[in-house]
Write an enzyme that holds these catalytic residues in place. Structure first.
Site, short mmCIF file in Angstrom:
data_model
loop_
_atom_site.label_atom_id
_atom_site.label_comp_id
_atom_site.label_asym_id
_atom_site.label_seq_id
_atom_site.Cartn_x
_atom_site.Cartn_y
_atom_site.Cartn_z
N GLY A 1 0.69 -1.15 -0.22
CA GLY A 1 -0.03 -0.40 -0.12
C GLY A 1 1.12 1.06 0.08
O GLY A 1 1.62 1.41 0.44
N ARG B 1 0.80 -4.78 -5.70
CA ARG B 1 0.89 -6.24 -5.10
C ARG B 1 1.17 -7.26 -6.18
O ARG B 1 0.48 -7.24 -7.18
CB ARG B 1 -0.11 -6.96 -3.85
CG ARG B 1 -0.19 -5.39 -3.27
CD ARG B 1 -1.63 -5.63 -1.55
NE ARG B 1 -1.30 -4.65 -0.82
CZ ARG B 1 -1.94 -3.99 -0.86
NH1 ARG B 1 -2.86 -3.76 -1.15
NH2 ARG B 1 -1.83 -3.38 0.60
N ASP C 1 5.67 -5.33 6.20
CA ASP C 1 6.84 -6.05 6.14
C ASP C 1 6.21 -7.17 5.20
O ASP C 1 7.07 -8.08 5.76
CB ASP C 1 6.04 -7.06 7.49
CG ASP C 1 4.78 -6.72 7.98
OD1 ASP C 1 3.98 -6.98 6.46
OD2 ASP C 1 3.72 -7.33 9.03
N THR D 1 4.17 2.39 6.16
CA THR D 1 3.08 1.79 5.96
C THR D 1 2.50 3.04 6.96
O THR D 1 2.61 3.50 7.76
CB THR D 1 2.93 0.65 5.95
OG1 THR D 1 1.57 0.88 6.71
CG2 THR D 1 3.78 0.25 7.69
N ASP E 1 0.04 1.79 8.42
CA ASP E 1 -0.52 1.42 9.49
C ASP E 1 -0.32 1.44 10.89
O ASP E 1 -0.22 0.97 12.02
CB ASP E 1 -0.91 -0.43 9.53
CG ASP E 1 -1.61 -0.72 8.18
OD1 ASP E 1 -2.69 0.21 7.68
OD2 ASP E 1 -1.46 -1.10 7.07
N ASP F 1 2.88 -1.11 11.98
CA ASP F 1 2.50 -2.00 12.34
C ASP F 1 3.59 -3.07 11.94
O ASP F 1 3.28 -3.94 12.36
CB ASP F 1 1.10 -2.83 11.81
CG ASP F 1 1.61 -3.23 9.85
OD1 ASP F 1 2.39 -2.61 9.46
OD2 ASP F 1 0.22 -3.55 9.95
N ARG G 1 -25.72 13.96 17.74
CA ARG G 1 -25.97 12.14 17.19
C ARG G 1 -24.12 11.68 17.59
O ARG G 1 -23.27 12.00 18.50
CB ARG G 1 -25.69 12.80 15.86
CG ARG G 1 -27.06 12.41 15.20
CD ARG G 1 -27.03 12.67 13.22
NE ARG G 1 -28.28 12.59 13.00
CZ ARG G 1 -28.24 13.18 11.45
NH1 ARG G 1 -26.91 12.99 10.98
NH2 ARG G 1 -29.26 12.76 10.42
N ARG H 1 -5.13 -1.67 8.88
CA ARG H 1 -5.44 -3.32 9.00
C ARG H 1 -5.38 -4.54 10.27
O ARG H 1 -6.56 -3.81 10.68
CB ARG H 1 -4.11 -4.13 7.76
CG ARG H 1 -4.16 -5.25 7.33
CD ARG H 1 -2.91 -5.64 6.52
NE ARG H 1 -2.43 -5.27 5.46
CZ ARG H 1 -1.89 -5.25 4.32
NH1 ARG H 1 -2.10 -6.05 4.14
NH2 ARG H 1 -1.21 -3.81 3.14
N ALA I 1 -12.34 11.11 21.09
CA ALA I 1 -13.44 9.88 21.22
C ALA I 1 -14.25 9.53 22.48
O ALA I 1 -13.13 8.88 23.35
CB ALA I 1 -13.16 8.98 20.32
P1 ADP Z 1 3.10 -4.51 2.31
O1 ADP Z 1 4.26 -4.63 2.59
O2 ADP Z 1 2.65 -3.46 3.05
O3 ADP Z 1 3.02 -5.33 4.39
P2 ADP Z 1 2.01 -6.86 1.39
O4 ADP Z 1 1.24 -8.12 2.47
O5 ADP Z 1 0.73 -6.26 0.31
O6 ADP Z 1 2.70 -5.15 1.52
O7 ADP Z 1 2.55 -6.99 0.45
C1 ADP Z 1 3.43 -6.82 -0.57
C2 ADP Z 1 3.83 -7.25 -1.48
O8 ADP Z 1 5.38 -8.04 -1.09
C3 ADP Z 1 3.49 -8.29 -1.98
O9 ADP Z 1 2.50 -8.51 -3.15
C4 ADP Z 1 4.28 -9.47 -2.34
O10 ADP Z 1 5.11 -9.36 -4.07
C5 ADP Z 1 5.70 -9.06 -1.70
N1 ADP Z 1 5.27 -10.29 -0.37
C6 ADP Z 1 4.04 -10.42 0.52
N2 ADP Z 1 4.55 -11.03 1.02
C7 ADP Z 1 5.21 -12.01 0.81
C8 ADP Z 1 6.03 -13.20 1.27
N3 ADP Z 1 5.77 -14.31 2.41
N4 ADP Z 1 7.26 -14.16 0.35
C9 ADP Z 1 7.81 -12.77 -0.81
N5 ADP Z 1 7.09 -12.26 -1.10
C10 ADP Z 1 6.09 -11.39 -0.43
O1 F6P Z 2 -1.67 -0.94 4.73
C1 F6P Z 2 -1.51 -0.22 4.43
C2 F6P Z 2 -3.52 -0.38 3.80
O2 F6P Z 2 -4.22 0.89 3.82
C3 F6P Z 2 -4.41 -0.54 4.76
O3 F6P Z 2 -4.73 -0.17 6.19
C4 F6P Z 2 -5.78 -1.52 4.19
O4 F6P Z 2 -5.97 -3.13 4.93
C5 F6P Z 2 -5.44 -1.85 3.47
O5 F6P Z 2 -3.36 -1.03 3.21
C6 F6P Z 2 -5.95 -1.67 1.75
O6 F6P Z 2 -5.45 -2.38 1.15
P1 F6P Z 2 -5.90 -1.92 -0.55
O7 F6P Z 2 -5.69 -0.26 -1.43
O8 F6P Z 2 -5.02 -3.25 -1.16
O9 F6P Z 2 -7.55 -1.50 -0.63
#
Ligand code: ADP
Ligand code: F6P
Length: 320
Positions: free
Chosen positions: A11, A72, A103, A125, A127, A129, A162, A171, A186
């Site tokens: 993302g 992705r 991650d 990110t 998040d 996280d 309201r 996420r 909040a």
């Molecule tokens: P983020 O990096 O924000 O956590 P994703 O989980 O969608 O986002 O991962 C981004 C990209 O990193 C994936 O589309 C894939 O190409 C690669 N990736 C994710 N998980 C793995 C994994 N377990 N092993 C290898 N590549 C991965």
């Molecule tokens: O990781 C960033 C994030 O915006 C999360 O907060 C959310 O769950 C996800 O990506 C949404 O992904 P997409 O862009 O595929 O809708």
């Protein structure tokens, strides 16, 4: 190392452009050639790669999104995909890669490292996280965006007396929700990390506070909890306070990065190139105890992030 590359993956997050700029300019300052891989790991598989000089990253520090695009890429998780990526690196003479992402992207960087391509991960990110770091690029901007949006919702909630139930992104993590909730006053913040009872922790609380004269309420719900429509319906039925649900969605991912995100992204990007320039790969850049540092990528991916329950309790205590 003579030639390195940078990619953004997963993302997008505000500040990714500032990180790309820092990588390119730090690389040039250290005598390296820098290439930009477009659309994350997809571009690495397809060879969608461009040369970047100091001027190609002009006028982007203040822009959200990522000039390199992001994606992705499921193919990268296969042996065939990763082999193609390694081939591309050889073909372009790429000796090290800065991976800006979450991650998931770091797992990809770990796999590339195992194939002999040194990678350094930069946490990006909204998040926040990632276990190995206390800060990820985009978190501050996303929190500020969410805060502005909730402030607007508060105006209408106040006028109509309201309850506004608002879902924020994150996420599986509740950091964005917790900080938005604190910043917006909040009455309740619902996050996946903390168990809650809707009747006891939200409905009862609203009833009690209503008795003290409060007439409008904000409830923040993390995406990982979800169900804002149902929660709003339940609050309305149980308390008699008209309620509305809003999902903030992707607006939280856009916009011009805040000072914090521009500065952190610049520091992270610079540190990543410093490592590669010293021949050090297979690390992720971190921010721990107010210091930029780095951690072994394999160890970083084993770590578990601990949710700050004390901060959550503080938020609950002052929302009366
Ligand atoms: P983020 O990096 O924000 O956590 P994703 O989980 O969608 O986002 O991962 C981004 C990209 O990193 C994936 O589309 C894939 O190409 C690669 N990736 C994710 N998980 C793995 C994994 N377990 N092993 C290898 N590549 C991965
Ligand atoms: O990781 C960033 C994030 O915006 C999360 O907060 C959310 O769950 C996800 O990506 C949404 O992904 P997409 O862009 O595929 O809708």
């Amino acid at each position: 190392m003579k030639r390195i590359a940078v990619l953004t993956s997963g993302g997008d997050a505000p500040g990714m452009n500032a990180a790309i700029r820092a990588v390119v300019r730090a690389g040039i300052a250290m005598g390296l050639e820098v290439m930009g891989i477009r659309r994350g790991y997809s571009g690495l598989i397809d060879g969608d790669i461009v040369n970047l000089d100091a001027r190609s990253v002009s006028d982007i520090i203040h822009r959200g999104g990522t000039m390199l695009y992001t994606a992705r890429c499921p193919e990268f998780k296969t042996q065939e995909g990763i082999n193609k990526a390694v081939e591309t690196c050889k073909r372009f003479g790429i000796e090290g890669i800065v991976v800006v992402g979450g991650d998931g992207s770091f797992r990809g960087a770990r796999d590339l490292s195992l194939k002999g391509i040194p990678c350094v991960g930069v946490p990006g990110t909204i998040d926040n996280d990632i276990s190995s770091t206390e800060y990820t690029i985009g978190f501050d901007t996303a929190m500020n965006t969410a805060m502005e949006m909730v402030d607007k919702l508060r105006d209408t909630a106040q006028s109509h007396e309201r309850c506004s139930v608002v879902e924020v992104m994150g996420r599986h993590a509740g950091y964005l929700a917790l900080h938005t909730g604190i910043a917006c006053g909040a009455v309740s913040v619902l996050v996946p990390e903390v168990e809650f009872d809707l009747d006891k922790d939200v409905i009862e609380k609203i009833r009690e506070i209503k008795k003290t004269g409060k007439k409008h309420f904000i409830v923040i719900v993390a995406e990982g909890v979800g169900g804002v429509e149902k929660i709003a319906e339940h609050i309305e039925q149980a308390t008699g306070i008209e309620s509305r649900a809003t999902i903030l969605g992707h607006v939280q991912r856009g916009g011009s990065p805040t000072v914090r995100d521009r500065v952190m992204a610049s520091q992270f990007g610079y540190h990543a190139v410093e490592l590669l320039n010293k021949g050090i790969g297979n690390r992720v850049v971190t921010y721990v105890n107010n210091r930029i540092g780095d951690e072994d990528i394999f160890e970083a991916l084993q770590m578990k992030k601990i949710f700050d329950v004390e901060e959550y309790e503080m938020a609950t205590a002052i929302s009366i």
